[in-house]
Design an enzyme around this catalytic site. Structure first.
Site, PDB file in Angstrom:
ATOM      1  N   LYS A 105      -3.886   6.351   2.748  1.00 28.18           N
ATOM      2  CA  LYS A 105      -4.578   6.015   4.794  1.00 28.18           C
ATOM      3  C   LYS A 105      -3.493   5.858   5.254  1.00 28.18           C
ATOM      4  O   LYS A 105      -3.876   6.043   6.544  1.00 28.18           O
ATOM      5  CB  LYS A 105      -5.730   5.024   3.977  1.00 28.18           C
ATOM      6  N   GLU A 133       4.896   3.076   6.190  1.00 30.32           N
ATOM      7  CA  GLU A 133       4.756   3.084   4.362  1.00 30.32           C
ATOM      8  C   GLU A 133       3.681   4.984   4.561  1.00 30.32           C
ATOM      9  O   GLU A 133       4.413   5.776   3.246  1.00 30.32           O
ATOM     10  CB  GLU A 133       3.795   2.802   3.298  1.00 30.32           C
ATOM     11  N   SER A 144      -0.925  -1.195  14.496  1.00 28.32           N
ATOM     12  CA  SER A 144      -0.068  -0.148  12.921  1.00 28.32           C
ATOM     13  C   SER A 144       1.367   0.344  13.046  1.00 28.32           C
ATOM     14  O   SER A 144       1.303   0.824  13.923  1.00 28.32           O
ATOM     15  CB  SER A 144      -1.357   0.842  12.790  1.00 28.32           C
ATOM     16  N   ARG A 145       1.854  -0.197  12.875  1.00 31.73           N
ATOM     17  CA  ARG A 145       3.109   0.586  12.125  1.00 31.73           C
ATOM     18  C   ARG A 145       3.069   2.259  12.271  1.00 31.73           C
ATOM     19  O   ARG A 145       4.271   3.046  12.317  1.00 31.73           O
ATOM     20  CB  ARG A 145       4.078  -0.054  11.570  1.00 31.73           C
ATOM     21  N   GLY A 155      -8.009  -3.662   1.552  1.00 32.76           N
ATOM     22  CA  GLY A 155      -8.071  -4.136   2.123  1.00 32.76           C
ATOM     23  C   GLY A 155      -7.889  -3.775   4.207  1.00 32.76           C
ATOM     24  O   GLY A 155      -6.457  -4.250   4.632  1.00 32.76           O
ATOM     25  N   SER A 186      -6.574  -4.836   7.324  1.00 34.13           N
ATOM     26  CA  SER A 186      -6.198  -6.056   7.657  1.00 34.13           C
ATOM     27  C   SER A 186      -4.748  -6.456   8.369  1.00 34.13           C
ATOM     28  O   SER A 186      -3.366  -6.323   7.293  1.00 34.13           O
ATOM     29  CB  SER A 186      -6.444  -7.045   6.172  1.00 34.13           C
ATOM     30  N   ASP A 233     -10.069   0.210   5.739  1.00 34.80           N
ATOM     31  CA  ASP A 233      -8.446   0.217   6.403  1.00 34.80           C
ATOM     32  C   ASP A 233      -8.626   1.484   7.260  1.00 34.80           C
ATOM     33  O   ASP A 233      -7.760   1.650   8.079  1.00 34.80           O
ATOM     34  CB  ASP A 233      -7.412   0.098   4.926  1.00 34.80           C
ATOM     35  N   LYS A 240       0.777  -1.349   0.074  1.00 35.16           N
ATOM     36  CA  LYS A 240      -0.042   0.142  -0.059  1.00 35.16           C
ATOM     37  C   LYS A 240       0.850   1.317  -0.020  1.00 35.16           C
ATOM     38  O   LYS A 240       1.343   1.673   0.886  1.00 35.16           O
ATOM     39  CB  LYS A 240      -0.626   0.479   1.730  1.00 35.16           C
ATOM     40  N   ALA A 273      -1.638  -8.230   9.489  1.00 38.49           N
ATOM     41  CA  ALA A 273      -1.254  -9.511   9.651  1.00 38.49           C
ATOM     42  C   ALA A 273      -1.103 -10.685  10.720  1.00 38.49           C
ATOM     43  O   ALA A 273      -1.367 -11.821  10.426  1.00 38.49           O
ATOM     44  CB  ALA A 273       0.242  -9.409   9.282  1.00 38.49           C
TER      45      ALA A 273
END
Length: 333
Positions: A193, A283, A256-257, A137, A139, A246, A106, A141
């Site tokens: 996002k 990202e 979330s990183r 979507g 998600s 998302d 992403k 990991a």
């Protein structure tokens, strides 16, 4: 669907999680990763490289690109967008047959404002691109590895390709996959996002409160919409799983990183330190830069993302940035 061979390039957090879904669905999976420790952990210990969660023994890994390209005509690209162009160029030196490429990364390439689909079109001869699908979507990991219920979207301009990947990943126990024809919108939403999620983490680090976060996500989604429309996507995608779905997940959880990195910046840590001390690629940091390039290119009004760029890349004071946003001219919503 009968069992098929699927190749995955990138055996990190998400790549190995997707391998589990495919294996659970009865498919044969070969992962390629340049990290020997990852390869050994998958092959010898049957463990996820990051989470130390047991993975199906049928999942294999290799460091050999030619081996993974020969294994299947379906190639999942699970590397950070920062490395994507180099990986595609490397594929171009060894590919022999047309493949369906499935991107799950992403991001947007800041230097060109290219989506992954555009990088592939530029780098690879058309004869080797059988199709392109974006799988995206809300998600995490780690939750996939624990087989928590997850909803994904398979997007492609070719409906048959989208349906093929939908059937490949759909699992009636924990993964439901929808299709979309708006590949551009899905790609853009997934990338931008991450930038808003990073900014949401900054809000948390500054202790601005839940009210502020709700406001940020709402106004931030408007900026996502502006970018999606400018790049040729469909606004309705921004309200679906790959848009608001998302965004809500990534911008509200310490799993979330991007959110974690934003918190550290809000707490006063420098961008350089955050990058240097992050185990995984964040990202959202690159996405902020890409969004600034897109803002200039299309002459868009993106006050939140533009100020985020100044904070990250021009050392602008983050508290002053908040004051500027709150001091903007009053208007109708």
């Amino acid at each position: 669907m009968i069992d098929v061979n699927v190749s995955i390039i990138g055996g990190g957090s998400f790549g190995t999680a997707l391998a589990q879904i495919l294996s659970d669905n009865g498919h044969n999976v070969l992962i390629r990763d340049i990290n020997k420790n990852f390869v050994d952990k998958i092959n010898l210990n049957h463990l996820h490289p990051f989470f130390d969660i047991t993975i199906p023994e049928g999942i294999r890994a290799t460091a050999d690109l030619n081996e993974v390209l020969s294994f299947s005509d379906t190639i999942l690209l699970c590397v950070p967008t920062k490395a994507m162009r180099g990986v595609i160029q490397e594929i171009g030196t060894q590919i022999k047959n047309p493949k369906i490429f499935v991107n799950v990364s992403k991001g947007i390439e800041p230097e060109t404002s290219y989506l992954v689909s555009q990088i592939i079109e530029e780098v690879l001869p058309a004869k080797f691109i059988k199709g392109f699908v974006c799988l995206s979507g809300p998600s995490f990991a780690e939750e996939i590895m624990h087989r928590k219920v997850t909803l994904l979207v398979s997007a492609s301009i070719n409906e048959d390709d989208a349906k093929y990947i939908q059937k490949l990943f759909n699992n009636q126990s924990y993964v439901r996959v929808y299709t979309s024809k708006d590949m551009i919108g899905v790609e853009v939403c997934g990338a931008v996002k991450n930038a808003i999620a990073l900014i949401s983490g900054v809000c948390q680090g500054l202790d601005l409160g839940m009210n502020a976060r709700a406001g940020l996500l709402t106004r931030g989604n408007l900026e996502i919409i502006e970018i999606v429309k400018a790049m040729g996507g469909d606004e309705s995608t921004c309200y679906g799983l790959t848009g608001m779905g998302d965004l809500m997940l990534t911008a509200s959880s310490t799993l979330s990183r991007n959110f974690q990195a934003g918190m550290r910046i809000g707490n006063g840590e420098t961008l350089e330190s955050v990058i240097e001390n992050s185990k995984n690629v964040v990202e959202g940091i690159r996405a902020v830069k890409a969004c600034e390039e897109i803002r200039i290119k299309y002459n868009l009004d993106l006050p939140i993302l533009s100020l985020a760029y100044k904070v990250l890349y021009e050392h602008f004071d983050v508290k002053t940035a908040v004051k500027i946003l709150l001091s903007r001219e009053l208007k109708s919503e």
